[in-house]
Design an enzyme around this catalytic site. Structure first.
Site, PDB file in Angstrom:
ATOM      1  N   ASP A 142     -38.763   9.327 -17.311  1.00  0.00           N
ATOM      2  CA  ASP A 142     -37.277   9.276 -17.096  1.00  0.00           C
ATOM      3  C   ASP A 142     -36.559   7.900 -16.922  1.00  0.00           C
ATOM      4  O   ASP A 142     -37.476   7.055 -16.850  1.00  0.00           O
ATOM      5  CB  ASP A 142     -37.124  10.101 -15.678  1.00  0.00           C
ATOM      6  CG  ASP A 142     -36.062  10.033 -14.859  1.00  0.00           C
ATOM      7  OD1 ASP A 142     -34.832  10.434 -15.470  1.00  0.00           O
ATOM      8  OD2 ASP A 142     -35.809   9.611 -13.888  1.00  0.00           O
ATOM      9  N   ASP A 153     -33.317   6.835 -14.867  1.00  0.00           N
ATOM     10  CA  ASP A 153     -32.745   6.335 -13.741  1.00  0.00           C
ATOM     11  C   ASP A 153     -33.532   6.668 -12.529  1.00  0.00           C
ATOM     12  O   ASP A 153     -33.918   7.720 -12.329  1.00  0.00           O
ATOM     13  CB  ASP A 153     -31.265   6.790 -13.343  1.00  0.00           C
ATOM     14  CG  ASP A 153     -30.340   6.264 -14.173  1.00  0.00           C
ATOM     15  OD1 ASP A 153     -29.528   5.331 -13.951  1.00  0.00           O
ATOM     16  OD2 ASP A 153     -29.960   6.835 -15.278  1.00  0.00           O
ATOM     17  N   ASP A 204     -38.096  11.299 -11.341  1.00  0.00           N
ATOM     18  CA  ASP A 204     -37.790  11.074  -9.850  1.00  0.00           C
ATOM     19  C   ASP A 204     -36.648  12.156  -9.360  1.00  0.00           C
ATOM     20  O   ASP A 204     -36.508  12.147  -8.110  1.00  0.00           O
ATOM     21  CB  ASP A 204     -37.341   9.544  -9.340  1.00  0.00           C
ATOM     22  CG  ASP A 204     -35.894   9.700 -10.064  1.00  0.00           C
ATOM     23  OD1 ASP A 204     -35.570   9.848 -11.237  1.00  0.00           O
ATOM     24  OD2 ASP A 204     -35.218   9.017  -9.142  1.00  0.00           O
TER      25      ASP A 204
HETATM   26  O1  LIG Z   1     -32.179  11.861 -15.996  1.00  0.00           O
HETATM   27  P1  LIG Z   1     -32.041  10.264 -15.623  1.00  0.00           P
HETATM   28  O2  LIG Z   1     -32.274   9.016 -16.680  1.00  0.00           O
HETATM   29  O3  LIG Z   1     -32.344  10.085 -14.157  1.00  0.00           O
HETATM   30  O4  LIG Z   1     -30.540  10.280 -15.349  1.00  0.00           O
HETATM   31  C1  LIG Z   1     -30.020  10.924 -14.276  1.00  0.00           C
HETATM   32  C2  LIG Z   1     -28.535  10.540 -13.908  1.00  0.00           C
HETATM   33  O5  LIG Z   1     -28.868   9.153 -13.892  1.00  0.00           O
HETATM   34  C3  LIG Z   1     -27.561   8.236 -13.650  1.00  0.00           C
HETATM   35  O6  LIG Z   1     -26.935   8.360 -12.022  1.00  0.00           O
HETATM   36  C4  LIG Z   1     -28.055   8.028 -11.204  1.00  0.00           C
HETATM   37  O7  LIG Z   1     -28.112   6.647 -11.238  1.00  0.00           O
HETATM   38  C5  LIG Z   1     -27.031   5.753 -10.977  1.00  0.00           C
HETATM   39  C6  LIG Z   1     -27.541   4.227 -11.296  1.00  0.00           C
HETATM   40  O8  LIG Z   1     -28.573   3.957 -10.368  1.00  0.00           O
HETATM   41  C7  LIG Z   1     -26.686   6.136  -9.349  1.00  0.00           C
HETATM   42  O9  LIG Z   1     -25.608   5.345  -9.222  1.00  0.00           O
HETATM   43  C8  LIG Z   1     -26.374   7.620  -9.449  1.00  0.00           C
HETATM   44  O10 LIG Z   1     -25.927   7.995  -8.170  1.00  0.00           O
HETATM   45  C9  LIG Z   1     -27.767   8.434  -9.745  1.00  0.00           C
HETATM   46  O11 LIG Z   1     -27.047   9.860  -9.739  1.00  0.00           O
HETATM   47  C10 LIG Z   1     -26.761   8.530 -14.524  1.00  0.00           C
HETATM   48  O12 LIG Z   1     -25.505   7.608 -14.154  1.00  0.00           O
HETATM   49  C11 LIG Z   1     -26.156   9.946 -14.555  1.00  0.00           C
HETATM   50  O13 LIG Z   1     -25.312   9.933 -15.793  1.00  0.00           O
HETATM   51  C12 LIG Z   1     -27.453  10.473 -15.164  1.00  0.00           C
HETATM   52  O14 LIG Z   1     -27.230  12.028 -15.260  1.00  0.00           O
END
Ligand SMILES: O=P(O)(O)OC[C@H]1O[C@H](O[C@H]2O[C@H](CO)[C@@H](O)[C@H](O)[C@H]2O)[C@H](O)[C@@H](O)[C@@H]1O
Length: 363
Positions: free
Chosen positions: A115, A117, A315
């Site tokens: 994954d 983020d 995560d």
């Molecule tokens: O599947 P992932 O790669 O984990 O993506 C899921 C979402 O991640 C991002 O948002 C998350 O991370 C941001 C930066 O650290 C944080 O600000 C936010 O609160 C988290 O939800 C991304 O911006 C989303 O579009 C993804 O869906």
């Protein structure tokens, strides 16, 4: 280890190690149109704002100001601590489980799924600044030298490719709805892997993204992100503050969920899910990170193959769809569930320490 639903997945990053063998449930080459069996119905209108709010509150460490306020509250810190102890009791550290993971991988082809983020990059307030470190990039590059490696993210494909900057990887953006093989590969077939099961939703998501931008423009701190086949409404920087209007009270988060749901009422083919301080708007097709994992295994020629061991590190709640793929395995004894510490701190060590190289046999 048996599966335990102890705490929400976002409390800690999780390593799920699964020996595959699940049967393919979709045809390959990919279908042009989406068969009905992949289309599910979700009732967006149902569900109370209060239950969404509870879920939003529990959805991730929040931004620093609120985190500091929380830290001042002993009962909350205590309960978080207890929650983590419960989780780690059933999901011991991936590093301490390392020998077991290596043993389970003996004679098997490892395929690595990561994954983005919170796993490869730290969680930060601004989604456009969630950069991964050079140390992490180096670790992923080394792993990809030995095993087929895929990044599976909720972000749009282009953005995640731009963050990771490794042409030798498979990528699945938009929660698995935008899949692409490596640009650089020793294996001719790899570059041909392309799949967009939700392509017909592209114009709809674009319209919804613009509508959401407009409807939420008076909510300070909100960020709406277009992830191509899905959209995100971030509330990490939205103050939860309660506002009173005569006898009733609403919070900013409450109004936000109402705004989002009012937009989605007009789109019965879209559904609402939640990640780490983010509301996710997605098509109602039965496609998620788990299906992307199965699709990639099949594309690599590992459908119905008992000698493959997919390792998935993630995560967030949406990663659980991929973890569940392991639940359908014929041999649960060879499945290992372990955890890394919150965020990406321990992931880099774990990826560095990945099991010894095994031959990558081409499909
Ligand atoms: O599947 P992932 O790669 O984990 O993506 C899921 C979402 O991640 C991002 O948002 C998350 O991370 C941001 C930066 O650290 C944080 O600000 C936010 O609160 C988290 O939800 C991304 O911006 C989303 O579009 C993804 O869906």
């Amino acid at each position: 280890m048996t599966k335990q639903n102890v705490v929400p997945a976002e409390a800690v990053a999780t390593v799920t190690v699964a020996a595959a063998g699940s049967s393919p449930i979709f045809p390959y080459p990919p279908p042009i149109s989406i068969p009905n069996k992949y289309v599910s119905q979700f009732d967006l209108v149902s569900g109370r704002t209060s239950s969404w709010l509870e879920s939003m509150k529990a959805s991730s460490p929040t931004h620093p100001k609120v985190a500091a306020a929380l830290a001042a509250s002993v009962p909350i810190v205590d309960s978080v601590f207890k929650m983590r102890s419960g989780w780690t009791m059933w999901h011991p550290s991936a590093l301490s489980q390392f020998d077991q993971i290596v043993r389970a991988s003996k004679g098997k082809q490892i395929v690595m799924f990561l994954d983005y983020d919170g796993t490869l990059s730290p969680i930060v307030e601004d989604p456009d600044s969630a950069f991964m470190s050079n140390a992490m990039r180096k670790a992923v590059r080394e792993v990809a030298r030995d095993f087929p490696t895929a990044i599976v993210s909720g972000r749009c494909l282009d953005k995640v490719v731009d963050f990771v900057k490794l042409a030798e990887l498979y990528y699945a953006g938009s929660h698995g709805m935008d899949i692409k093989g490596p640009e650089k590969s020793r294996h001719a077939k790899a570059a041909k892997v392309l799949f967009q099961p939700a392509s017909e939703f592209l114009p709809m998501i674009d319209t919804v993204y613009k509508t959401l931008l407009d409807r939420t423009k008076f909510t300070p701190g909100v960020k709406v992100e277009n992830n191509k086949f899905c959209a995100s409404v971030h509330f990490r920087c939205v103050d939860e503050k309660v506002r009173y209007h005569f006898t009733s009270a609403t919070s900013n988060w409450g109004s936000l969920i109402d705004q989002v749901r009012s937009v989605l009422k007009e789109y019965p083919r879209l559904r609402l899910t939640q990640g780490r301080k983010v509301l996710e708007i997605r098509p109602t097709i039965k496609w998620d990170k788990g299906k992307a994992l199965e699709f990639l295994l099949e594309s690599l020629g590992f459908a119905n193959c008992k000698d493959v061991m997919p390792i998935y590190i993630g995560d967030d709640r949406t990663d659980e769809d991929a973890f569940k793929v392991g639940e359908g395995l014929l041999d649960p004894a060879s499945r290992v569930e372990a955890s890394t510490s919150e965020g990406s701190v321990e992931s880099v060590d774990w990826i560095h320490a990945a099991p010894p190289p095994m031959k990558f046999s081409d499909a």
